[in-house]
Write a protein that holds these residues in place. Structure first.
Motif, PDB file in Angstrom:
ATOM      1  N   MET A  33       0.830  -1.203   0.000  1.00 12.57           N
ATOM      2  CA  MET A  33       0.000   0.000   0.000  1.00 12.57           C
ATOM      3  C   MET A  33       0.866   1.255   0.000  1.00 12.57           C
ATOM      4  SD  MET A  33      -2.953   1.172   2.706  1.00 12.57           S
ATOM      5  CE  MET A  33      -1.795   1.208   4.100  1.00 12.57           C
ATOM      6  N   LEU A  34       1.938   1.246   0.797  1.00  6.33           N
ATOM      7  CA  LEU A  34       2.847   2.388   0.849  1.00  6.33           C
ATOM      8  C   LEU A  34       3.500   2.625  -0.508  1.00  6.33           C
ATOM      9  CD1 LEU A  34       4.382   4.567   2.418  1.00  6.33           C
ATOM     10  CD2 LEU A  34       6.038   2.806   3.093  1.00  6.33           C
ATOM     11  N   ILE A  35       3.906   1.555  -1.182  1.00  8.05           N
ATOM     12  CA  ILE A  35       4.501   1.675  -2.522  1.00  8.05           C
ATOM     13  C   ILE A  35       3.490   2.288  -3.488  1.00  8.05           C
ATOM     14  CG2 ILE A  35       5.324   0.340  -4.510  1.00  8.05           C
ATOM     15  CD1 ILE A  35       6.557  -1.640  -2.470  1.00  8.05           C
ATOM     16  N   ASP A  36       2.256   1.811  -3.422  1.00  8.99           N
ATOM     17  CA  ASP A  36       1.197   2.306  -4.303  1.00  8.99           C
ATOM     18  C   ASP A  36       0.928   3.782  -4.067  1.00  8.99           C
ATOM     19  OD1 ASP A  36      -0.994   2.293  -6.096  1.00  8.99           O
ATOM     20  OD2 ASP A  36      -2.378   1.919  -4.449  1.00  8.99           O
ATOM     21  N   HIS A  37       0.735   4.167  -2.809  1.00 13.13           N
ATOM     22  CA  HIS A  37       0.402   5.555  -2.491  1.00 13.13           C
ATOM     23  C   HIS A  37       1.591   6.495  -2.713  1.00 13.13           C
ATOM     24  CE1 HIS A  37      -3.238   4.281   0.179  1.00 13.13           C
ATOM     25  NE2 HIS A  37      -3.458   4.153  -1.109  1.00 13.13           N
ATOM     26  N   SER A  38       2.799   6.007  -2.536  1.00  8.89           N
ATOM     27  CA  SER A  38       3.977   6.830  -2.844  1.00  8.89           C
ATOM     28  C   SER A  38       3.996   7.193  -4.318  1.00  8.89           C
ATOM     29  CB  SER A  38       5.262   6.083  -2.476  1.00  8.89           C
ATOM     30  OG  SER A  38       5.339   5.844  -1.085  1.00  8.89           O
ATOM     31  N   ALA A  39       3.614   6.234  -5.149  1.00  6.74           N
ATOM     32  CA  ALA A  39       3.547   6.509  -6.584  1.00  6.74           C
ATOM     33  C   ALA A  39       2.401   7.457  -6.907  1.00  6.74           C
ATOM     34  CB  ALA A  39       3.381   5.200  -7.354  1.00  6.74           C
ATOM     35  N   ALA A  40       1.229   7.208  -6.306  1.00  4.15           N
ATOM     36  CA  ALA A  40       0.046   8.030  -6.593  1.00  4.15           C
ATOM     37  C   ALA A  40       0.219   9.474  -6.143  1.00  4.15           C
ATOM     38  CB  ALA A  40      -1.182   7.420  -5.919  1.00  4.15           C
ATOM     39  N   ILE A  41       0.945   9.682  -5.045  1.00  6.15           N
ATOM     40  CA  ILE A  41       1.075  11.030  -4.485  1.00  6.15           C
ATOM     41  C   ILE A  41       2.355  11.728  -4.936  1.00  6.15           C
ATOM     42  CG2 ILE A  41       1.237  12.349  -2.328  1.00  6.15           C
ATOM     43  CD1 ILE A  41      -0.383  10.114  -0.981  1.00  6.15           C
ATOM     44  N   ILE A  42       3.469  10.992  -4.988  1.00 11.03           N
ATOM     45  CA  ILE A  42       4.770  11.607  -5.264  1.00 11.03           C
ATOM     46  C   ILE A  42       5.269  11.334  -6.686  1.00 11.03           C
ATOM     47  CG2 ILE A  42       7.186  11.768  -4.556  1.00 11.03           C
ATOM     48  CD1 ILE A  42       5.360  12.852  -2.426  1.00 11.03           C
ATOM     49  N   LEU A  43       5.374  10.049  -7.047  1.00  8.51           N
ATOM     50  CA  LEU A  43       6.052   9.695  -8.301  1.00  8.51           C
ATOM     51  C   LEU A  43       5.316  10.182  -9.545  1.00  8.51           C
ATOM     52  CD1 LEU A  43       7.409   6.086  -7.661  1.00  8.51           C
ATOM     53  CD2 LEU A  43       8.534   8.298  -7.338  1.00  8.51           C
ATOM     54  N   ARG A  44       4.025  10.348  -9.461  1.00  7.09           N
ATOM     55  CA  ARG A  44       3.282  10.821 -10.648  1.00  7.09           C
ATOM     56  C   ARG A  44       3.678  12.250 -11.028  1.00  7.09           C
ATOM     57  NH1 ARG A  44      -1.081  14.142  -9.890  1.00  7.09           N
ATOM     58  NH2 ARG A  44      -1.692  14.567  -7.724  1.00  7.09           N
ATOM     59  N   LEU A  45       4.306  12.957 -10.090  1.00  9.35           N
ATOM     60  CA  LEU A  45       4.748  14.333 -10.345  1.00  9.35           C
ATOM     61  C   LEU A  45       6.241  14.411 -10.637  1.00  9.35           C
ATOM     62  CD1 LEU A  45       2.779  16.069  -7.450  1.00  9.35           C
ATOM     63  CD2 LEU A  45       2.133  15.962  -9.862  1.00  9.35           C
ATOM     64  N   TYR A  46       6.924  13.269 -10.589  1.00  8.92           N
ATOM     65  CA  TYR A  46       8.380  13.216 -10.781  1.00  8.92           C
ATOM     66  C   TYR A  46       8.672  12.644 -12.163  1.00  8.92           C
ATOM     67  CZ  TYR A  46      13.270  12.051  -9.755  1.00  8.92           C
ATOM     68  OH  TYR A  46      14.650  11.958  -9.790  1.00  8.92           O
ATOM     69  N   ALA A  47       9.082  13.488 -13.080  1.00 12.53           N
ATOM     70  CA  ALA A  47       9.217  13.123 -14.488  1.00 12.53           C
ATOM     71  C   ALA A  47      10.044  11.865 -14.741  1.00 12.53           C
ATOM     72  CB  ALA A  47       9.781  14.307 -15.279  1.00 12.53           C
ATOM     73  N   PRO A  48      11.220  11.684 -14.099  1.00 14.46           N
ATOM     74  CA  PRO A  48      12.001  10.459 -14.365  1.00 14.46           C
ATOM     75  C   PRO A  48      11.240   9.176 -14.034  1.00 14.46           C
ATOM     76  CG  PRO A  48      13.384  12.096 -13.304  1.00 14.46           C
ATOM     77  CD  PRO A  48      11.978  12.643 -13.263  1.00 14.46           C
ATOM     78  N   ALA A  49      10.319   9.225 -13.056  1.00 14.18           N
ATOM     79  CA  ALA A  49       9.556   8.028 -12.683  1.00 14.18           C
ATOM     80  C   ALA A  49       8.516   7.674 -13.737  1.00 14.18           C
ATOM     81  CB  ALA A  49       8.866   8.244 -11.334  1.00 14.18           C
ATOM     82  N   LEU A  50       8.243   8.604 -14.644  1.00 14.16           N
ATOM     83  CA  LEU A  50       7.245   8.372 -15.692  1.00 14.16           C
ATOM     84  C   LEU A  50       7.869   7.891 -16.997  1.00 14.16           C
ATOM     85  CD1 LEU A  50       5.040  11.555 -15.115  1.00 14.16           C
ATOM     86  CD2 LEU A  50       4.724   9.272 -14.157  1.00 14.16           C
ATOM     87  N   ARG A  51       9.194   7.884 -17.057  1.00 15.43           N
ATOM     88  CA  ARG A  51       9.875   7.442 -18.268  1.00 15.43           C
ATOM     89  C   ARG A  51       9.846   5.926 -18.371  1.00 15.43           C
ATOM     90  NH1 ARG A  51      14.983  11.273 -16.883  1.00 15.43           N
ATOM     91  NH2 ARG A  51      14.001  13.289 -17.395  1.00 15.43           N
ATOM     92  N   PRO A  52       9.646   5.382 -19.565  1.00 15.97           N
ATOM     93  CA  PRO A  52       9.581   3.921 -19.734  1.00 15.97           C
ATOM     94  C   PRO A  52      10.886   3.236 -19.335  1.00 15.97           C
ATOM     95  CG  PRO A  52       8.729   5.066 -21.665  1.00 15.97           C
ATOM     96  CD  PRO A  52       9.392   6.104 -20.818  1.00 15.97           C
ATOM     97  N   LEU A  53      10.753   2.182 -18.559  1.00 15.28           N
ATOM     98  CA  LEU A  53      11.901   1.334 -18.232  1.00 15.28           C
ATOM     99  C   LEU A  53      12.059   0.246 -19.281  1.00 15.28           C
ATOM    100  CD1 LEU A  53      11.298   0.873 -14.390  1.00 15.28           C
ATOM    101  CD2 LEU A  53      13.016   2.335 -15.470  1.00 15.28           C
ATOM    102  N   PHE A  54      10.919  -0.256 -19.751  1.00 14.87           N
ATOM    103  CA  PHE A  54      10.883  -1.271 -20.791  1.00 14.87           C
ATOM    104  C   PHE A  54       9.475  -1.293 -21.371  1.00 14.87           C
ATOM    105  CE2 PHE A  54       9.958  -3.298 -16.744  1.00 14.87           C
ATOM    106  CZ  PHE A  54       8.823  -4.042 -17.004  1.00 14.87           C
ATOM    107  N   TYR A  55       9.317  -2.078 -22.431  1.00 15.08           N
ATOM    108  CA  TYR A  55       8.007  -2.188 -23.083  1.00 15.08           C
ATOM    109  C   TYR A  55       7.536  -3.634 -22.996  1.00 15.08           C
ATOM    110  CZ  TYR A  55       8.678   2.491 -24.952  1.00 15.08           C
ATOM    111  OH  TYR A  55       8.864   3.842 -25.076  1.00 15.08           O
TER     112      TYR A  55
END
Length: 245
Positions: A30-52
């Motif tokens: 849950m913490l991983i999920d909410h960290s992404a929903a609240i923080i990582l969605r606003l952090y551009a490098p976290a939105l870059r594709p790692l793989f397809y």
């Protein structure tokens, strides 16, 4: 906890997770999920594709949200276990409702960054499930009243509009009604979660449950488990304000 466990689709030697271990898995995912929903969605490098994968771009943000899908089914399983084994069901339900109310302001700021948000937090969905379990047992000899209560709560799930909504309410019924049939619970539960198929992986850890309470004991530890939900959201919202204001 009962010494006799429902049959798992894993051999006994793989049933190594206590209730406490499941709680830790649930709050970490849950913490991983909410960290992404609240923080990582606003952090551009976290939105870059790692793989397809099959042409779909998979980013750090997407991976974290997918991992987080496992939290809700585990919380539902723990709710059923808690309901079956608590010494005071009235107090158990009261705690769910109290923490649903406590969690509303952090939840509202998580998504709307304001005091009001149309959707309610997941504690309300869990509380509706708790009420459904009570209705099933209380009206066991009167199936018409039982069904009327369950339908009323189903309708209320639309009005409350909590996280996971009516689908979460039905899933809780599946988890309760099939509590003694682990394989059926996993199959039917996974079919119901097909719209969010990553959540189905939660049944791996659920079927590794050994029926033991584990290391989380005492009132302080129990209430920390409840408090973690509003507390971690509050911390993440504050971090978002500091980092992205």
């Amino acid at each position: 906890m009962s010494d006799k466990l429902p049959a798992s689709f894993f051999p006994a030697r793989f049933q190594i997770l206590s209730g406490s271990a499941l709680k830790m898995i649930a709050i970490i995912t849950m913490l991983i999920d909410h960290s992404a929903a609240i923080i990582l969605r606003l952090y551009a490098p976290a939105l870059r594709p790692l793989f397809y994968l099959n042409g779909l771009a998979i980013s750090t943000y997407r991976l974290c949200r997918d991992i987080g899908r496992c939290a809700f089914p585990i919380f539902c399983f723990l709710l059923v276990e808690g309901f079956l084994h608590t010494s005071n069901r009235r107090k158990y339900g009261r705690n769910l409702l109290i923490f649903a109310l406590i969690s509303e302001i952090p939840w509202n700021f998580m998504f709307a960054n304001t005091w009001h948000y149309a959707k309610q937090n997941v504690f309300f969905t869990l509380f509706l499930g708790y009420l459904a379990f009570c209705a099933i047992e209380y009206f066991w000899e009167n199936r018409w009243k039982q069904m009327l209560c369950l339908l009323a709560l189903f309708g209320l799930s639309f009005i409350v509009n909590a996280d996971y909504g009516w689908r979460g309410y039905i899933f809780l019924l599946i988890m309760y009604l099939l509590r003694n049939e682990k394989a059926s619970q996993a199959i039917v539960g996974s079919c119901w979660l097909a719209y969010e198929w990553k959540a189905c992986f939660a049944f791996i850890s659920i079927n590794m449950y050994n029926g033991k309470r584990g290391f989380i004991k005492g009132k302080a530890a129990k209430y920390f488990f409840y408090l973690f939900y509003p507390l971690h959201i509050t911390v993440l919202v504050i971090l978002r304000q500091v980092l992205f204001r």
